[in-house]
Design an enzyme around this catalytic site. Structure first.
Site, PDB file in Angstrom:
ATOM      1  N   ASN A   1       0.856  -1.193   0.000  1.00 35.89           N
ATOM      2  CA  ASN A   1       0.000   0.000   0.000  1.00 35.89           C
ATOM      3  C   ASN A   1       0.887   1.236   0.000  1.00 35.89           C
ATOM      4  OD1 ASN A   1       0.530   0.819   2.842  1.00 35.89           O
ATOM      5  ND2 ASN A   1      -0.403  -1.172   3.261  1.00 35.89           N
TER       6      ASN A   1
ATOM      7  N   ASP B   1      -4.660  -5.934   5.031  1.00 33.23           N
ATOM      8  CA  ASP B   1      -5.751  -6.709   5.636  1.00 33.23           C
ATOM      9  C   ASP B   1      -5.728  -8.156   5.184  1.00 33.23           C
ATOM     10  OD1 ASP B   1      -6.925  -4.663   7.162  1.00 33.23           O
ATOM     11  OD2 ASP B   1      -7.705  -3.757   5.314  1.00 33.23           O
TER      12      ASP B   1
ATOM     13  N   LYS C   1       7.811 -18.090  -9.532  1.00 32.93           N
ATOM     14  CA  LYS C   1       7.171 -16.959 -10.214  1.00 32.93           C
ATOM     15  C   LYS C   1       5.994 -17.471 -11.053  1.00 32.93           C
ATOM     16  CE  LYS C   1       8.012 -13.230 -13.400  1.00 32.93           C
ATOM     17  NZ  LYS C   1       8.831 -12.759 -14.486  1.00 32.93           N
TER      18      LYS C   1
ATOM     19  N   PRO D   1      -3.866 -11.324  10.618  1.00 33.92           N
ATOM     20  CA  PRO D   1      -4.234 -11.022  12.012  1.00 33.92           C
ATOM     21  C   PRO D   1      -4.323  -9.510  12.194  1.00 33.92           C
ATOM     22  CG  PRO D   1      -1.933 -11.698  11.867  1.00 33.92           C
ATOM     23  CD  PRO D   1      -2.534 -11.922  10.505  1.00 33.92           C
TER      24      PRO D   1
ATOM     25  N   ILE E   1      -3.236  -6.802  14.351  1.00 34.32           N
ATOM     26  CA  ILE E   1      -2.194  -6.698  15.390  1.00 34.32           C
ATOM     27  C   ILE E   1      -2.697  -5.854  16.560  1.00 34.32           C
ATOM     28  CG2 ILE E   1       0.198  -6.014  15.833  1.00 34.32           C
ATOM     29  CD1 ILE E   1       0.606  -6.326  12.725  1.00 34.32           C
TER      30      ILE E   1
ATOM     31  N   PHE F   1      -4.317   3.944  14.804  1.00 32.64           N
ATOM     32  CA  PHE F   1      -4.524   4.963  13.778  1.00 32.64           C
ATOM     33  C   PHE F   1      -5.695   4.521  12.908  1.00 32.64           C
ATOM     34  CE2 PHE F   1      -1.355   8.417  13.112  1.00 32.64           C
ATOM     35  CZ  PHE F   1      -0.767   8.336  14.359  1.00 32.64           C
TER      36      PHE F   1
ATOM     37  N   LYS G   1     -11.622  -2.284  18.313  1.00 32.67           N
ATOM     38  CA  LYS G   1     -10.239  -2.735  18.481  1.00 32.67           C
ATOM     39  C   LYS G   1      -9.823  -2.805  19.945  1.00 32.67           C
ATOM     40  CE  LYS G   1      -8.845  -1.930  13.948  1.00 32.67           C
ATOM     41  NZ  LYS G   1      -7.895  -2.569  13.068  1.00 32.67           N
TER      42      LYS G   1
END
Ligand code: C5P
Length: 403
Positions: A215, A283, A292, A309, A311, A328, A346
């Site tokens: 990302n 995720d 490959k 998982p 975290i 965050f 969370k």
């Protein structure tokens, strides 16, 4: 005035690198006085250290005959910084337990000066739960423990446990000496003795040996927070995904690639007084192919995704849950609603919510809201290092309210 280093040389093959360190310390304009442990003396001689430091070398508690002139207390008080290099598993264990059974360990217990320990040992000894526990305890006690290097070892094994290069040790010595509060362990910066765990950056989830899912996280915000907390005196463990950033001074960085590696590194770094999960963890992970993936006509290969998982949520349920747990939330819409829901889901104490619909990811500024059970604080758009300093002030207030 010339800075004075008290160098305690422990027993291990890495002791020879202490000789090079003495040369570098002196070249940097500092004086160095050495203490050689019995173990260290199996690898190098007092004569070597005396010749390189041009100072007498101390080896035994009982050779300091004139307590008034050069007792062990004075030996450590005269220094601006005490450096233990190499710090063996045995020395670290004795330091953590407060054992004073030799000149070196007595000095370490008697000193009121900042202490920097530079570990070197076999990878299995470094990885052992007892050593992990001792290192965690020393960091809580305000001692800086450098992270050993990875690589081939003198014993023929490969892994983490090699003494960092003397140039890196000198850089750490100079950093410790330049810290505003480094002259004494008595005048402490506000987060002294606090161990704070941070995750930062993206994770990479392999698809095959050359491809991965990633990302846009740059790691800048997490690294800025790690730097600000270290400046406030905290012992900071930064578990980092792949980023193009250098490690902030005084921060212990643990590099990982995948979400599962990140979770294992976070658990291994416990206990912590606070944890700030800034990383943009993938995720999902793919079923990684060993080879490959080849193109087959026009049909794209199927990609089977499995959930990673969480975290942060896992840490909230962990028996060693840090007392302050901060998550965050990067959102592109309904920021505050999503953040409040995330706080509950969370199980963390604060959510730092930010709008990532613009150029926040990879950019230099951030506009955040701090959501907790007490309500929401919205901060103006600020450079990421200013967000880090403001968040650090809030953390100081939460962890050390008296200061
Ligand atoms: O669920 P979401 O990804 O929006 O949650 C973001 C927060 O959760 C961040 O603090 C992030 O570091 C953390 N997180 C995590 N493990 C995951 C996903 C997110 O620790 N697998």
């Amino acid at each position: 005035m010339e800075k004075r280093i008290l160098l305690i040389v422990g027993g291990g093959i890495a002791a020879y690198k202490a000789c090079e360190l003495i040369r570098l310390i002196r070249k940097a304009g500092m004086t160095v006085r050495c203490v050689l442990t019995d173990g260290g003396a199996q690898f190098i001689t007092p004569m070597t250290l005396a010749a390189l430091s041009e100072q007498p070398v101390h080896t035994s508690l009982w050779d300091l005959k004139d307590e008034a002139e050069m007792g062990h207390i004075q030996l450590s008080r005269e220094a601006d910084l005490v450096v233990v290099c190499p710090a063996t598993a045995d020395l670290l264990a004795k330091m953590a337990a407060g054992i004073a059974d030799s000149l070196a360990t007595t000095l370490l217990l008697a000193t009121d000066k900042p202490v920097l320990a530079v570990p070197a040992m076999n990878v299995r000894m470094w990885d052992h739960a007892a050593t992990r526990r001792n290192v965690a305890q020393l960091r809580v006690d305000g001692i800086t423990v450098m992270q050993p290097d990875q690589g081939p070892m003198a014993c023929g094994e490969f892994g983490e446990g090699r003494l960092p290069e003397p140039e890196a040790i000198l850089a750490e010595i100079e950093r410790r000496l330049s810290q505003p509060f480094a002259s004494s362990m008595i005048e402490k910066p506000p987060l002294t003795g606090k161990h704070i765990l941070i995750t930062a950056g993206p994770t990479h989830e392999p698809i095959d040996p050359v491809r991965y899912i990633a990302n846009r996280s740059s790691g800048k915000q997490g690294y800025a927070i790690a730097a600000a907390l270290a400046q406030a005196g905290a012992n900071v463990s930064l578990v980092s995904g792949p980023v193009a950033l250098s490690t902030p001074p005084g921060v212990t960085r643990i590099d990982v690639e995948t979400a599962r590696e990140m979770q294992a590194a976070v658990y291994a770094a416990l206990p912590a007084d606070a944890a700030i999960m800034v990383a943009a963890v993938a995720d999902w992970r793919a079923e990684a192919n060993g080879q490959k993936i080849k193109k087959k006509g026009n049909t794209p290969p199927p990609l089977t995704l499995t959930e990673n998982p969480d975290i942060l949520a896992g840490l909230a349920q962990h028996p060693q849950r840090p007392g302050l747990l901060i998550g965050f939330a990067a959102e592109t819409e309904n920021i505050l609603d999503h953040a409040r829901a995330k706080l509950a889901r969370k199980g963390c104490d604060w959510i730092v919510a930010n709008d990532v619909s613009g150029d926040v990811m990879g950019g230099e500024t951030n506009s955040v809201h701090i959501v907790s059970k007490d309500g929401t604080e919205s901060w103006e758009k600020l450079p990421k290092d200013a967000v880090a300093r403001k968040l650090t002030e809030k953390i100081i207030h939460a962890l050390a309210p008296a200061s």
